[in-house]
Every structure is written in C-alpha cells, then in structure tokens.
Design an enzyme around this catalytic site. Structure first.
Site, PDB file in Angstrom:
ATOM      1  N   ASP A   1       0.849  -1.205   0.000  1.00 55.94           N
ATOM      2  CA  ASP A   1       0.000   0.000   0.000  1.00 55.94           C
ATOM      3  C   ASP A   1       0.883   1.253   0.000  1.00 55.94           C
ATOM      4  O   ASP A   1       0.637   2.210  -0.744  1.00 55.94           O
ATOM      5  CB  ASP A   1      -0.914   0.042   1.233  1.00 55.94           C
TER       6      ASP A   1
ATOM      7  N   THR B   1      -7.668  -4.050  -0.193  1.00 56.50           N
ATOM      8  CA  THR B   1      -6.482  -4.716   0.391  1.00 56.50           C
ATOM      9  C   THR B   1      -6.822  -6.138   0.858  1.00 56.50           C
ATOM     10  O   THR B   1      -5.990  -7.042   0.770  1.00 56.50           O
ATOM     11  CB  THR B   1      -5.919  -3.879   1.558  1.00 56.50           C
TER      12      THR B   1
ATOM     13  N   LYS C   1     -14.960  -3.855  -9.732  1.00 61.31           N
ATOM     14  CA  LYS C   1     -16.401  -3.914 -10.039  1.00 61.31           C
ATOM     15  C   LYS C   1     -16.763  -2.856 -11.082  1.00 61.31           C
ATOM     16  O   LYS C   1     -17.538  -3.103 -11.999  1.00 61.31           O
ATOM     17  CB  LYS C   1     -17.226  -3.698  -8.749  1.00 61.31           C
TER      18      LYS C   1
END
Ligand code: AMP
Ligand code: MG
Length: 328
Positions: free
Chosen positions: A54, A135, A245
């Site tokens: 990250d 994550t 998505k």
C-alpha cells in the site's frame, strides 16, 4: 470595449492521464512483486488492513505526481506515520528498497516518506488515490485495484484502474481508463495498445448481472438480494473486491454494481469511487448514489452528501433504483 478577464489555472488532461497511466502501471508492478513474496499485513485496530505494498504503491504514484504536477491537489488514503508506528525504520527501508527496485531510481527512506506524504498544492485538478483498493482481496489472492481518479469542478473527470488479476477480453492483468467525454479503454497492465470498451447493451431484467462487495460491511448483501428480487434481476450476482467492479461494468461484464450503505454514519471515501465512476461514465454507463443523485466529489475526503453508490450500464439504472424501494 471593456472585457472582464478571469484567471483560471488550466491543465492538459491528456498529460495528466499519461502520468496517471504510467504511475498505475509501475505501482501495479510493485503490488504484484509484493504479492509474489507473500505480503505482510500491518494492522491497527479499527482500521482496514494495510501492507507494505500500500505504501510502496502510494509512494510510486505520488512521487510521479509531485515531479510532474507539483501544484496539483492530492487526496490519498495512506500516510507514513502509520507505516513507521507499526513497522518502524526496517519497514520504511524495505518499502524504499522496493520502490527503488521497481521504479529503477534510487529512493532513500527520506525520499519515501516525502513521497508518501506529498501534500499536493492548491491547483487544479485534484488526484484521488487509493494505492491498493481492496487490500483484503489483495491479501486473499482475489481482486484488488490501484486507483487514480482526477477530480475537478466537483466531479471525476478521468480515472485509471490497475487490475492485475482481472480478465477482460481474454487478457488477465489489465489497466482500464477513461472519463466522461473521453471514452473508456482497456490495455494489458504490462503495456500494450489500448482498446475501446463499452457498457453492456442488456436491458432485459432477466439477464441483468449484479456485482457487490465481498465484505459484508462494505455493502449489505441482504439489501442487494432484496433489490435483485424486487427488480427481477436474473443474470446472477457475484461478489468481488475493489473498483474492479466498476471496471467490469465499464467492460460490459456486468450490468450493475450496487453498494448499499450498511451503517447510517458511513460516508464513502472519494478514492474508492473517483476512478471507477469516471471510467463507467466514459464507457457509456451511469453512476449515482442510491437516491439517484450525482456523486459530489467537491467535499474533501468523503462523499458526504451521498448515500451508497450505484453504477450501471445506464439502461437499467432506473430499474435498479426502483428495486431499492423506500428506506433502503
Ligand atoms: P470493496 O473492495 O468494494 O469492498 O471496497 C473496499 C473499500 O471499502 C476500502 O477501500 C474501504 O475504504 C471501504 N470501506 C471500509 N469500511 C467500509 C464500510 N463500512 N462501508 C463501505 N465501505 C467501506
Ligand atoms: Mg479503497
């Protein structure tokens, strides 16, 4: 003749998108390198999990933004304080090493902290960055996305999603990008020719495919099931992580992504929607909240005035909104 002159800072959206695409490509490479080595989870109670990837991803992206557009605004999910508090100097050095290796430029621990915490300037546009969206999916070996949205005038004008585990048009590992008036495109995450994509032409409820979050806390599945039933959506519903998505709706792999709010006090984070909303719109679809209102990206780090999110191919938008019913 009297002429009113106003000064506004302008920018070249093509140049911004070029930097965003390159940044997402390099950051996605870093994420997949960490995934191959088995990512360590750095956790803090009450927060989403976070990994070294990250921070590395954010450093890569913000390093490029700071170099190319130092005065642009920035909204980004992570900060170096948590990395330091949970992993100490060794974690900072490990991430700096990763960034050096992946971007092939030397990045010291000090450079790393400066890049992660780059505050941005006061100019237009504003970069909304989620260095790893989803994550939990990243850690499970499922979908995740490196997300960069470009905000201006209260809307998202362009977006780039790196989806290293998503398959579109037979290619696994894709970058999807676009925006209102720009169209939408897919290309291999490792580089290659962009191909136009568009939303699905399906408008028959019986064939409508629905996407929702894997995490129940991010969108109550019971609400989605009730919409599916009430609106008679018969194409099946699938749970996947992250803004993959939105990429799937933009590429015509599903007709709708429903994200009901399951906590009254939850406000969606701008970096969870900025990139995806721009891309679905560019692909010919429609994005709103669950009241049918446009997403308002002018309010800082959250979509403070919106309730939930709905992205569709446009054709079934009203049908799905109708299926939500009162009070959902
Ligand atoms: P997804 O992968 O679609 O489930 O979304 C991942 C994103 O959900 C993370 O980046 C978080 O910012 C966000 N998130 C965390 N808690 C919540 C919540 N209670 N409701 C909605 N989204 C959340
Ligand atoms: Mg996210």
């Amino acid at each position: 003749m009297c002429r009113l002159v106003t000064f506004t800072s302008s920018y070249d959206l093509d140049a911004v998108l070029g930097t965003a695409r390159e940044a997402v490509r390099v950051a996605s490479r870093l994420c997949m390198r960490v995934a191959a080595e088995g990512p360590a989870r750095l956790e803090k109670t009450g927060r989403e999990p976070v990994t070294l990837a990250d921070y590395g991803s954010q450093a890569v992206i913000l390093g490029m933004v700071a170099a190319a557009f130092p005065d642009h605004g920035v909204l980004a999910e992570e900060g170096s304080a948590h990395l330091l508090a949970n992993g100490g100097i060794p974690a900072v050095e490990a991430v700096a090493g990763l960034v050096s290796e992946i971007s092939e430029t030397h990045c010291t621990a000090e450079d790393l902290v400066r890049r992660i915490d780059h505050p941005g300037g006061r100019g237009r546009p504003v970069w909304a960055i989620d260095p790893i969206d989803g994550t939990k999916g990243f850690l499970r070996g499922d979908q995740f996305a490196v997300a960069v949205g470009i905000l201006d005038d209260g809307g998202s004008v362009a977006g780039v999603l790196g989806c290293p585990r998503l398959t579109i048009g037979g290619t696994t590992g894709v970058m999807v990008w676009g925006g209102p008036g720009l169209g939408a495109f897919v290309e291999p995450i490792g580089g290659g020719k962009p191909t136009p994509i568009g939303v699905s032409p399906i408008d028959d409820p019986a064939a409508v495919r629905v996407l929702g979050s894997v995490e129940r806390a991010h969108g109550d599945p019971a609400v989605i099931e009730s919409v599916v039933r009430r609106a008679g959506l018969g194409g099946g519903w699938v749970r996947i992580d992250s803004q993959a998505k939105y990429a799937a709706v933009a590429a015509g792999l599903a007709e709708t992504y429903i994200r009901p709010r399951n906590r009254e006090d939850w406000r969606e984070r701008v970096w969870d929607h900025a990139a995806g909303a721009a891309i679905v719109t560019g692909a010919g679809g429609r994005v709103s909240d669950l009241d049918g209102h446009r997403l308002d990206f002018a309010l800082g780090r959250t979509l403070d005035q919106n309730r939930g999110v709905l992205a569709t191919n446009g054709l079934v938008h009203e049908l799905v909104l109708g299926g939500l019913g009162e009070g959902v």
